[in-house]
Design an enzyme around this catalytic site. Structure first.
Site, PDB file in Angstrom:
ATOM      1  N   ARG A  55      90.351 -98.132 -57.655  1.00 52.97           N
ATOM      2  CA  ARG A  55      90.756 -97.980 -58.914  1.00 52.97           C
ATOM      3  C   ARG A  55      90.450 -96.699 -59.532  1.00 52.97           C
ATOM      4  O   ARG A  55      91.607 -95.678 -59.927  1.00 52.97           O
ATOM      5  CB  ARG A  55      90.304 -99.224 -59.920  1.00 52.97           C
ATOM      6  CG  ARG A  55      90.976 -99.415 -61.279  1.00 52.97           C
ATOM      7  CD  ARG A  55      90.588 -98.597 -62.473  1.00 52.97           C
ATOM      8  NE  ARG A  55      89.210 -98.546 -62.634  1.00 52.97           N
ATOM      9  CZ  ARG A  55      88.616 -97.598 -63.518  1.00 52.97           C
ATOM     10  NH1 ARG A  55      89.330 -96.567 -64.178  1.00 52.97           N
ATOM     11  NH2 ARG A  55      87.340 -97.741 -63.599  1.00 52.97           N
ATOM     12  N   CYS A  73      87.380 -88.414 -64.819  1.00 49.54           N
ATOM     13  CA  CYS A  73      88.100 -88.755 -65.977  1.00 49.54           C
ATOM     14  C   CYS A  73      89.274 -88.142 -66.268  1.00 49.54           C
ATOM     15  O   CYS A  73      89.192 -86.898 -66.206  1.00 49.54           O
ATOM     16  CB  CYS A  73      87.001 -88.424 -67.143  1.00 49.54           C
ATOM     17  SG  CYS A  73      87.617 -89.145 -68.651  1.00 49.54           S
TER      18      CYS A  73
END
Length: 315
Positions: free
Chosen positions: A24, A251
Protein backbone atom coordinates in the site's frame (compact mmCIF):
# COMPACT_ATOMS: atom_id res chain seq x y z
CA UNK A 1 15.65 -19.51 6.99
CA UNK A 2 18.59 -17.31 7.98
CA UNK A 3 19.85 -18.16 11.45
CA UNK A 4 19.62 -15.28 13.87
CA UNK A 5 22.79 -13.72 15.08
CA UNK A 6 25.63 -15.21 17.05
CA UNK A 7 26.47 -11.63 17.96
CA UNK A 8 23.51 -10.89 20.25
CA UNK A 9 23.97 -9.91 23.87
CA UNK A 10 22.95 -12.78 26.20
CA UNK A 11 19.77 -12.18 28.18
CA UNK A 12 18.44 -9.51 25.82
CA UNK A 13 16.13 -11.65 23.66
CA UNK A 14 13.02 -9.73 22.69
CA UNK A 15 10.19 -10.18 20.22
CA UNK A 16 8.73 -7.58 17.85
CA UNK A 17 5.92 -7.53 15.31
CA UNK A 18 6.48 -6.14 11.81
CA UNK A 19 3.70 -4.81 9.61
CA UNK A 20 4.65 -4.86 5.95
CA UNK A 21 3.21 -1.75 4.26
CA UNK A 22 4.89 -2.02 0.86
CA UNK A 23 1.77 -3.19 -1.02
CA UNK A 24 0.00 0.00 0.00
CA UNK A 25 2.38 2.69 1.22
CA UNK A 26 5.11 1.49 -1.11
CA UNK A 27 3.20 0.87 -4.32
CA UNK A 28 1.21 4.11 -4.12
CA UNK A 29 4.28 6.20 -4.92
CA UNK A 30 5.30 4.30 -8.04
CA UNK A 31 4.81 6.41 -11.17
CA UNK A 32 4.29 3.48 -13.56
CA UNK A 33 1.16 1.37 -13.17
CA UNK A 34 1.89 -1.97 -11.53
CA UNK A 35 -0.17 -4.79 -13.00
CA UNK A 36 -2.74 -6.25 -10.61
CA UNK A 37 -1.38 -9.74 -11.22
CA UNK A 38 2.10 -8.59 -10.20
CA UNK A 39 0.75 -7.03 -7.01
CA UNK A 40 -1.07 -10.23 -6.13
CA UNK A 41 2.02 -12.35 -6.81
CA UNK A 42 4.26 -10.14 -4.65
CA UNK A 43 1.75 -10.00 -1.77
CA UNK A 44 1.36 -13.78 -1.85
CA UNK A 45 5.13 -14.10 -1.75
CA UNK A 46 5.29 -11.77 1.26
CA UNK A 47 2.67 -13.94 2.92
CA UNK A 48 5.06 -16.90 2.81
CA UNK A 49 7.89 -15.13 4.68
CA UNK A 50 6.48 -15.37 8.19
CA UNK A 51 4.99 -11.89 8.19
CA UNK A 52 1.76 -11.81 10.20
CA UNK A 53 0.54 -8.34 9.17
CA UNK A 54 0.41 -6.97 5.63
CA UNK A 55 -1.25 -3.70 4.61
CA UNK A 56 -2.78 -4.82 1.34
CA UNK A 57 -4.92 -1.99 -0.03
CA UNK A 58 -6.41 1.44 0.49
CA UNK A 59 -9.91 2.78 -0.08
CA UNK A 60 -8.83 6.19 -1.29
CA UNK A 61 -10.55 7.65 -4.36
CA UNK A 62 -9.11 6.15 -7.57
CA UNK A 63 -8.55 9.60 -9.06
CA UNK A 64 -6.45 10.61 -6.06
CA UNK A 65 -4.13 7.57 -6.10
CA UNK A 66 -4.72 5.67 -9.35
CA UNK A 67 -2.04 3.12 -8.46
CA UNK A 68 -4.32 1.72 -5.73
CA UNK A 69 -7.54 1.77 -7.76
CA UNK A 70 -7.45 -2.03 -8.11
CA UNK A 71 -7.57 -2.60 -4.34
CA UNK A 72 -10.73 -4.69 -4.43
CA UNK A 73 -9.34 -6.89 -7.20
CA UNK A 74 -6.12 -7.34 -5.22
CA UNK A 75 -8.04 -8.29 -2.07
CA UNK A 76 -10.10 -10.80 -4.03
CA UNK A 77 -7.05 -12.25 -5.76
CA UNK A 78 -4.56 -12.74 -2.94
CA UNK A 79 -4.18 -16.08 -1.20
CA UNK A 80 -2.56 -15.58 2.20
CA UNK A 81 -2.16 -18.01 5.11
CA UNK A 82 -4.78 -17.65 7.84
CA UNK A 83 -2.03 -16.43 10.16
CA UNK A 84 -1.54 -13.29 8.06
CA UNK A 85 -3.68 -10.30 8.96
CA UNK A 86 -4.97 -8.49 5.85
CA UNK A 87 -5.08 -4.77 6.59
CA UNK A 88 -6.59 -1.85 4.66
CA UNK A 89 -6.29 1.92 4.97
CA UNK A 90 -9.51 3.94 5.30
CA UNK A 91 -9.33 7.69 4.48
CA UNK A 92 -12.90 8.82 5.25
CA UNK A 93 -16.54 7.80 5.62
CA UNK A 94 -16.97 7.07 1.91
CA UNK A 95 -13.91 4.87 1.99
CA UNK A 96 -15.34 3.02 4.99
CA UNK A 97 -18.63 2.50 3.13
CA UNK A 98 -16.72 0.93 0.25
CA UNK A 99 -14.63 -1.22 2.55
CA UNK A 100 -17.61 -2.55 4.50
CA UNK A 101 -19.21 -3.63 1.23
CA UNK A 102 -16.47 -6.29 1.01
CA UNK A 103 -16.01 -6.83 4.74
CA UNK A 104 -15.11 -10.51 4.33
CA UNK A 105 -11.95 -9.72 2.38
CA UNK A 106 -9.94 -8.07 5.16
CA UNK A 107 -9.23 -8.45 8.87
CA UNK A 108 -8.27 -5.01 10.13
CA UNK A 109 -8.45 -1.38 9.10
CA UNK A 110 -6.47 1.76 9.79
CA UNK A 111 -7.69 5.35 10.01
CA UNK A 112 -5.27 8.24 9.79
CA UNK A 113 -4.70 11.93 10.37
CA UNK A 114 -1.72 14.29 10.21
CA UNK A 115 -0.71 16.02 13.41
CA UNK A 116 0.11 19.07 11.27
CA UNK A 117 -2.75 21.18 9.86
CA UNK A 118 -0.76 22.04 6.75
CA UNK A 119 0.12 18.44 5.95
CA UNK A 120 -3.41 17.20 6.63
CA UNK A 121 -4.83 19.77 4.22
CA UNK A 122 -2.21 18.96 1.57
CA UNK A 123 -2.75 15.24 2.00
CA UNK A 124 -6.54 14.88 2.29
CA UNK A 125 -7.85 18.46 1.91
CA UNK A 126 -9.38 18.61 5.37
CA UNK A 127 -8.56 20.22 8.70
CA UNK A 128 -7.37 18.04 11.54
CA UNK A 129 -10.57 18.73 13.47
CA UNK A 130 -12.76 17.77 10.49
CA UNK A 131 -10.87 14.51 10.21
CA UNK A 132 -11.15 13.73 13.92
CA UNK A 133 -14.89 14.42 13.96
CA UNK A 134 -15.21 11.88 11.16
CA UNK A 135 -13.07 9.47 13.20
CA UNK A 136 -15.59 9.45 16.04
CA UNK A 137 -18.33 8.22 13.72
CA UNK A 138 -16.11 5.78 11.84
CA UNK A 139 -14.67 4.32 15.03
CA UNK A 140 -18.15 3.44 16.25
CA UNK A 141 -19.06 1.79 12.97
CA UNK A 142 -15.83 -0.20 12.88
CA UNK A 143 -16.36 -1.40 16.44
CA UNK A 144 -19.94 -2.43 15.62
CA UNK A 145 -18.62 -4.61 12.79
CA UNK A 146 -16.13 -6.30 15.09
CA UNK A 147 -13.19 -5.23 12.93
CA UNK A 148 -9.77 -4.70 14.48
CA UNK A 149 -9.18 -0.96 14.41
CA UNK A 150 -5.90 0.90 14.40
CA UNK A 151 -4.87 4.45 13.58
CA UNK A 152 -1.80 6.24 12.25
CA UNK A 153 -0.81 9.82 13.04
CA UNK A 154 1.35 11.23 10.26
CA UNK A 155 3.99 13.94 10.82
CA UNK A 156 4.32 12.83 14.44
CA UNK A 157 7.99 13.80 14.48
CA UNK A 158 7.94 16.95 12.38
CA UNK A 159 6.21 18.60 9.44
CA UNK A 160 7.92 19.76 6.23
CA UNK A 161 5.61 22.82 6.18
CA UNK A 162 5.39 23.73 9.87
CA UNK A 163 8.60 22.32 11.32
CA UNK A 164 8.41 21.07 14.90
CA UNK A 165 5.18 19.34 15.89
CA UNK A 166 4.58 19.44 19.67
CA UNK A 167 4.56 16.03 21.33
CA UNK A 168 1.45 16.90 23.32
CA UNK A 169 -0.47 17.67 20.11
CA UNK A 170 0.37 14.23 18.72
CA UNK A 171 -0.47 12.39 21.93
CA UNK A 172 -3.71 14.33 22.40
CA UNK A 173 -4.80 13.05 18.97
CA UNK A 174 -3.67 9.56 19.94
CA UNK A 175 -5.87 9.69 23.03
CA UNK A 176 -8.83 10.75 20.86
CA UNK A 177 -8.27 7.74 18.62
CA UNK A 178 -8.08 5.46 21.65
CA UNK A 179 -11.33 6.90 22.98
CA UNK A 180 -12.94 6.16 19.60
CA UNK A 181 -11.98 2.49 19.93
CA UNK A 182 -8.53 2.18 18.36
CA UNK A 183 -6.48 -0.55 20.01
CA UNK A 184 -3.29 0.21 18.08
CA UNK A 185 -1.71 3.58 17.37
CA UNK A 186 1.02 4.17 14.82
CA UNK A 187 3.23 7.24 14.80
CA UNK A 188 4.60 8.20 11.40
CA UNK A 189 7.86 9.98 10.64
CA UNK A 190 6.27 10.89 7.34
CA UNK A 191 9.12 12.82 5.75
CA UNK A 192 12.07 11.53 7.77
CA UNK A 193 12.47 14.35 10.30
CA UNK A 194 12.89 12.25 13.46
CA UNK A 195 16.10 11.74 15.42
CA UNK A 196 16.88 8.93 17.86
CA UNK A 197 17.03 11.05 21.02
CA UNK A 198 13.58 12.54 20.42
CA UNK A 199 12.16 9.17 19.35
CA UNK A 200 13.20 7.63 22.67
CA UNK A 201 11.58 10.46 24.64
CA UNK A 202 8.45 10.26 22.49
CA UNK A 203 7.78 6.54 22.89
CA UNK A 204 8.57 6.69 26.60
CA UNK A 205 5.90 9.37 27.05
CA UNK A 206 3.47 7.66 24.65
CA UNK A 207 3.64 4.48 26.72
CA UNK A 208 2.91 6.48 29.86
CA UNK A 209 -0.10 8.26 28.37
CA UNK A 210 -1.57 5.34 26.42
CA UNK A 211 -1.50 2.30 28.70
CA UNK A 212 -2.93 -0.85 27.14
CA UNK A 213 -2.65 0.47 23.58
CA UNK A 214 -0.27 -1.14 21.12
CA UNK A 215 2.20 1.49 19.93
CA UNK A 216 3.70 1.20 16.45
CA UNK A 217 6.69 3.04 15.00
CA UNK A 218 6.73 4.04 11.32
CA UNK A 219 9.97 5.60 10.14
CA UNK A 220 11.18 6.83 6.77
CA UNK A 221 14.80 6.78 5.73
CA UNK A 222 14.72 10.16 4.00
CA UNK A 223 17.84 11.37 5.80
CA UNK A 224 19.42 8.00 6.60
CA UNK A 225 18.30 7.83 10.24
CA UNK A 226 15.50 5.27 9.87
CA UNK A 227 17.20 2.28 11.52
CA UNK A 228 18.70 4.42 14.28
CA UNK A 229 15.21 5.72 15.04
CA UNK A 230 13.81 2.18 15.07
CA UNK A 231 16.49 1.16 17.55
CA UNK A 232 15.65 4.14 19.77
CA UNK A 233 11.96 3.19 19.70
CA UNK A 234 12.84 -0.40 20.59
CA UNK A 235 14.93 0.75 23.54
CA UNK A 236 11.98 2.85 24.72
CA UNK A 237 9.80 -0.25 24.80
CA UNK A 238 8.13 -0.16 21.36
CA UNK A 239 7.49 -3.67 20.04
CA UNK A 240 5.55 -2.98 16.82
CA UNK A 241 7.03 -1.53 13.63
CA UNK A 242 5.90 -0.68 10.10
CA UNK A 243 8.28 -0.99 7.18
CA UNK A 244 8.28 -1.59 3.44
CA UNK A 245 10.15 -4.26 1.47
CA UNK A 246 12.72 -2.82 -0.90
CA UNK A 247 12.50 0.53 0.96
CA UNK A 248 9.54 1.36 -1.27
CA UNK A 249 7.30 4.30 -0.56
CA UNK A 250 7.50 7.81 0.76
CA UNK A 251 5.02 10.61 1.30
CA UNK A 252 3.18 11.83 -1.84
CA UNK A 253 3.55 15.37 -0.47
CA UNK A 254 5.99 17.14 -0.53
CA UNK A 255 8.75 16.37 -3.02
CA UNK A 256 11.91 14.69 -1.79
CA UNK A 257 10.24 12.41 0.75
CA UNK A 258 11.89 9.09 0.04
CA UNK A 259 10.87 5.65 1.16
CA UNK A 260 10.07 3.85 4.36
CA UNK A 261 12.84 1.90 6.05
CA UNK A 262 13.34 -1.38 4.21
CA UNK A 263 11.70 -4.32 5.97
CA UNK A 264 14.65 -6.56 5.19
CA UNK A 265 17.16 -4.03 6.58
CA UNK A 266 15.09 -3.56 9.74
CA UNK A 267 14.67 -7.30 10.25
CA UNK A 268 18.35 -7.94 9.56
CA UNK A 269 19.25 -5.46 12.28
CA UNK A 270 16.80 -6.99 14.74
CA UNK A 271 18.06 -10.52 14.06
CA UNK A 272 21.65 -9.41 14.56
CA UNK A 273 20.59 -7.98 17.94
CA UNK A 274 18.86 -11.18 18.98
CA UNK A 275 15.39 -9.64 18.57
CA UNK A 276 12.93 -12.22 17.26
CA UNK A 277 10.60 -11.34 14.38
CA UNK A 278 9.40 -14.74 13.19
CA UNK A 279 10.31 -13.73 9.63
CA UNK A 280 12.44 -15.64 7.14
CA UNK A 281 14.93 -12.96 6.12
CA UNK A 282 16.17 -14.85 3.05
CA UNK A 283 12.61 -15.19 1.75
CA UNK A 284 11.89 -11.53 2.36
CA UNK A 285 15.03 -10.43 0.52
CA UNK A 286 13.99 -12.63 -2.39
CA UNK A 287 10.55 -10.95 -2.45
CA UNK A 288 12.21 -7.53 -2.47
CA UNK A 289 14.41 -8.57 -5.38
CA UNK A 290 11.33 -9.75 -7.25
CA UNK A 291 9.71 -6.34 -6.63
CA UNK A 292 12.82 -4.78 -8.13
CA UNK A 293 12.33 -6.92 -11.24
CA UNK A 294 8.66 -5.97 -11.52
CA UNK A 295 9.44 -2.26 -11.24
CA UNK A 296 12.38 -2.48 -13.61
CA UNK A 297 14.73 -0.45 -11.46
CA UNK A 298 17.15 -0.84 -8.57
CA UNK A 299 15.64 -0.35 -5.14
CA UNK A 300 17.51 1.26 -2.26
CA UNK A 301 17.44 -1.53 0.31
CA UNK A 302 20.94 -2.47 1.47
CA UNK A 303 19.99 -6.10 2.04
CA UNK A 304 18.93 -6.56 -1.58
CA UNK A 305 22.59 -5.99 -2.49
CA UNK A 306 24.43 -7.45 0.50
CA UNK A 307 22.08 -10.20 1.61
CA UNK A 308 21.94 -11.36 5.23
CA UNK A 309 25.02 -11.60 7.44
CA UNK A 310 26.48 -15.10 7.09
CA UNK A 311 28.60 -15.66 10.17
CA UNK A 312 29.73 -19.13 9.14
CA UNK A 313 31.42 -17.73 6.00
CA UNK A 314 33.00 -14.69 7.59
CA UNK A 315 36.79 -14.77 7.71
Amino acid sequence: MTETTTNATPGEDRTVVIREVGPRDGFQNEPETIATADKIRLINELGQTGLTRIEVASFVRPDVIPQLSDGVEVLKGIDLPESVERMVLIPNTKGLDNALAIRELFDACTLFVSASESHNKANINRTVRETMEDVKTMGGRIAAEGIQYGAVIATSFGCPYEGHVPMDRVLDLAEEFAESGATELGFGDTTGMANPAYVHRFFTEAARRLPGVELTAHFHNTRGQGLANAYAALEAGCRSFESSFGELGGCPVPKGSTGNIASEDLISMFHEMGVETGIDLDALITAARHAQEVLGRKLTSHSIVAGPVLWESAA
